[in-house]
Structure formats: structure tokens, C-alpha cells
Motif scaffolding. Structure first.
Motif, short mmCIF file in Angstrom:
data_model
loop_
_atom_site.label_atom_id
_atom_site.label_comp_id
_atom_site.label_asym_id
_atom_site.label_seq_id
_atom_site.Cartn_x
_atom_site.Cartn_y
_atom_site.Cartn_z
N VAL A 120 1.16 -1.19 -0.07
CA VAL A 120 0.28 0.14 0.04
C VAL A 120 0.63 1.70 -0.04
O VAL A 120 0.77 2.44 -0.69
CB VAL A 120 -0.36 -0.11 1.12
N ALA A 121 1.55 1.09 0.98
CA ALA A 121 3.00 2.35 1.17
C ALA A 121 3.28 2.61 -0.27
O ALA A 121 3.87 3.77 -0.58
CB ALA A 121 4.07 2.07 2.20
N SER A 122 4.20 1.58 -0.73
CA SER A 122 5.14 1.76 -1.97
C SER A 122 4.07 2.42 -3.15
O SER A 122 3.94 2.83 -4.43
CB SER A 122 5.52 1.09 -2.39
N SER A 123 2.86 1.88 -3.58
CA SER A 123 1.89 2.15 -4.07
C SER A 123 1.44 4.00 -4.45
O SER A 123 1.18 4.40 -4.98
CB SER A 123 0.77 1.19 -4.01
N ALA A 124 1.59 4.29 -2.91
CA ALA A 124 0.91 5.35 -2.43
C ALA A 124 2.25 6.14 -3.09
O ALA A 124 2.01 7.28 -3.62
CB ALA A 124 0.54 5.58 -0.95
N GLU A 125 3.38 6.06 -2.67
CA GLU A 125 4.77 6.96 -3.30
C GLU A 125 4.53 6.52 -4.76
O GLU A 125 5.26 8.31 -5.50
CB GLU A 125 5.38 6.06 -2.41
N PHE A 126 4.72 5.67 -5.23
CA PHE A 126 4.17 6.15 -6.52
C PHE A 126 3.32 7.15 -7.29
O PHE A 126 3.85 7.54 -8.71
CB PHE A 126 4.11 4.03 -7.76
N ALA A 127 2.71 6.40 -6.97
CA ALA A 127 1.16 7.73 -7.59
C ALA A 127 1.67 9.60 -7.14
O ALA A 127 1.31 10.33 -8.16
CB ALA A 127 0.43 7.74 -6.45
N LEU A 128 2.34 9.46 -5.62
CA LEU A 128 2.63 10.03 -5.68
C LEU A 128 3.75 11.10 -6.61
O LEU A 128 4.04 12.35 -6.84
CB LEU A 128 3.13 10.90 -3.94
N GLY A 129 4.79 10.01 -6.71
CA GLY A 129 5.49 10.55 -7.58
C GLY A 129 5.32 11.10 -9.15
O GLY A 129 5.93 11.79 -9.29
N ARG A 130 4.65 9.95 -9.05
CA ARG A 130 3.59 10.70 -10.88
C ARG A 130 2.80 11.83 -11.10
O ARG A 130 2.78 12.96 -11.86
CB ARG A 130 2.16 8.73 -11.31
N GLU A 131 2.62 11.66 -9.75
CA GLU A 131 1.62 13.23 -9.48
C GLU A 131 2.68 14.44 -9.36
O GLU A 131 2.33 15.64 -10.46
CB GLU A 131 0.89 13.27 -8.16
N ARG A 132 3.86 14.36 -8.68
CA ARG A 132 4.90 15.41 -8.82
C ARG A 132 5.45 15.12 -9.99
O ARG A 132 5.70 16.68 -10.48
CB ARG A 132 5.85 15.17 -7.68
N GLU A 133 5.50 14.69 -11.17
CA GLU A 133 6.35 14.36 -12.67
C GLU A 133 4.97 15.40 -13.10
O GLU A 133 5.47 15.93 -14.48
CB GLU A 133 6.26 13.51 -12.82
N GLU A 134 3.70 14.79 -13.59
CA GLU A 134 2.85 15.60 -14.35
C GLU A 134 3.19 17.24 -13.36
O GLU A 134 2.47 17.86 -14.49
CB GLU A 134 1.62 14.99 -14.17
N ALA A 135 2.77 17.41 -12.15
CA ALA A 135 2.91 18.83 -12.21
C ALA A 135 3.96 19.48 -12.72
O ALA A 135 4.21 20.31 -13.31
CB ALA A 135 2.51 19.26 -10.46
N ALA A 136 5.37 18.81 -12.24
CA ALA A 136 6.33 19.72 -12.86
C ALA A 136 6.58 19.97 -14.51
O ALA A 136 7.29 20.85 -15.35
CB ALA A 136 7.44 18.12 -13.09
N ARG A 137 5.77 18.72 -15.93
CA ARG A 137 5.55 18.90 -16.96
C ARG A 137 4.58 20.12 -16.81
O ARG A 137 4.66 20.82 -18.11
CB ARG A 137 4.87 17.80 -17.92
N GLU A 138 3.76 19.87 -16.47
CA GLU A 138 2.42 20.98 -16.30
C GLU A 138 3.14 22.14 -16.07
O GLU A 138 2.85 23.57 -17.20
CB GLU A 138 1.14 21.07 -15.09
N ARG A 139 3.77 22.56 -15.19
CA ARG A 139 4.60 23.84 -15.28
C ARG A 139 5.70 24.50 -16.31
O ARG A 139 6.00 25.00 -16.58
CB ARG A 139 5.63 24.02 -13.45
#
Length: 146
Positions: A120-139
Motif C-alpha cells: 500500500v505504501a509503495s503504491s502511494a509513493e508511486f502515485a505521489l511521484g507520478r503526480e509530482r512528475e505531471e505537475a512539473a510537466r505542467e509547470r
């Protein structure tokens, strides 16, 4: 950015948190539904409602037996937890038709996607990482458009 909410205390999150009591409770809930079908059939043993309820009870028995076997042979291995999760998910799929019925425990009788808390924790970390990557691309897209 998404917000993270803590799960309810009784929410089932992974296969390692699944208990024999969860299996017993879901079985009891469904047996109650099938017993009501048997009693409702005016033709009793010869009626289609009785036959359908009997067939459903047989399927339930087989599904529950598979989940219980995962507890019986539990050695704590990820392979066995994965088997427990798969068998539980089959039982939940069978039961989900009654998700809106009185007595259906929507926080516990759900599909599982993780074998343990670490998963569960690694899945949440992966999702958070993807979210940050998407935010960086949008920026970056916004900066390039200036």
C-alpha cells in the motif's frame, strides 16, 4: 494535487489485514439472503427460486473454502497473500450484487489491490511521484508558453 485521507479504522486495505472473521461475516450475510430465497419459494424443493438459491449456496461454499484454505496454509509469504487476495476478490465479486442491502459492510467487503501495508505504501509513493512528475510537466508547459 490530491488530498490524502486516512482510511476508516475498519476499512480493509490489503490482504494481510483480511481476517477469518471477514470471511465468516460475508458468508453469514449471503447465507441469510439465500435462506430468505428458499423460504420465499412456494414450491419449496421443486421451485426455481429454491434451485437458484441452492446453486448460489453451492458456489458460495466453494468460494469461501478457497479463501479459508489461504488462512489454513498461511506461511506469511507474499505468494500466499496474493492467493488470499485473489480468492477474496472472487468472493467479493460474487457478493457485490448485494452491496446496497442492509447489513452489507461496504468498508470491509471490498476488492483488494495490495497484499500488505508495504505494498500500500509503495503504491502511494508511486502515485505521489507520478503526480509530482505531471505537475512539473505542467509547470514546464506554462513556462514555455510565456
Amino acid at each position: 494535487m490530491s488530498t490524502t485521507t486516512e482510511p476508516a479504522a475498519d476499512e480493509l486495505l490489503h490482504a494481510a489485514a483480511l481476517t477469518k472473521a471477514d470471511v465468516d461475516a460475508l458468508e453469514t450475510f449471503l447465507k441469510g439472503r439465500f435462506n430468505a430465497m428458499w423460504r420465499a419459494d412456494p414450491d419449496h424443493v421443486a421451485g426455481d427460486l429454491y434451485r437458484a438459491a441452492s446453486a448460489l449456496a453451492d458456489v458460495l461454499h466453494d468460494l469461501v473454502k478457497s479463501v479459508r484454505a489461504c488462512f489454513h496454509y498461511d506461511d506469511g509469504s507474499p505468494k500466499l497473500l496474493l492467493a488470499r487476495m485473489r480468492h477474496w476478490n472472487r468472493l467479493v465479486r460474487f457478493a457485490e450484487r448485494w452491496h446496497d442491502a442492509d447489513g452489507y459492510h461496504q468498508a470491509r467487503w471490498i476488492y483488494l489491490f495490495h497484499v500488505d501495508a508495504e505494498d500500500v505504501a509503495s503504491s502511494a509513493e508511486f502515485a505521489l511521484g507520478r503526480e509530482r512528475e505531471e505537475a512539473a510537466r505542467e509547470r514546464d508547459r506554462l513556462l514555455q508558453s510565456l
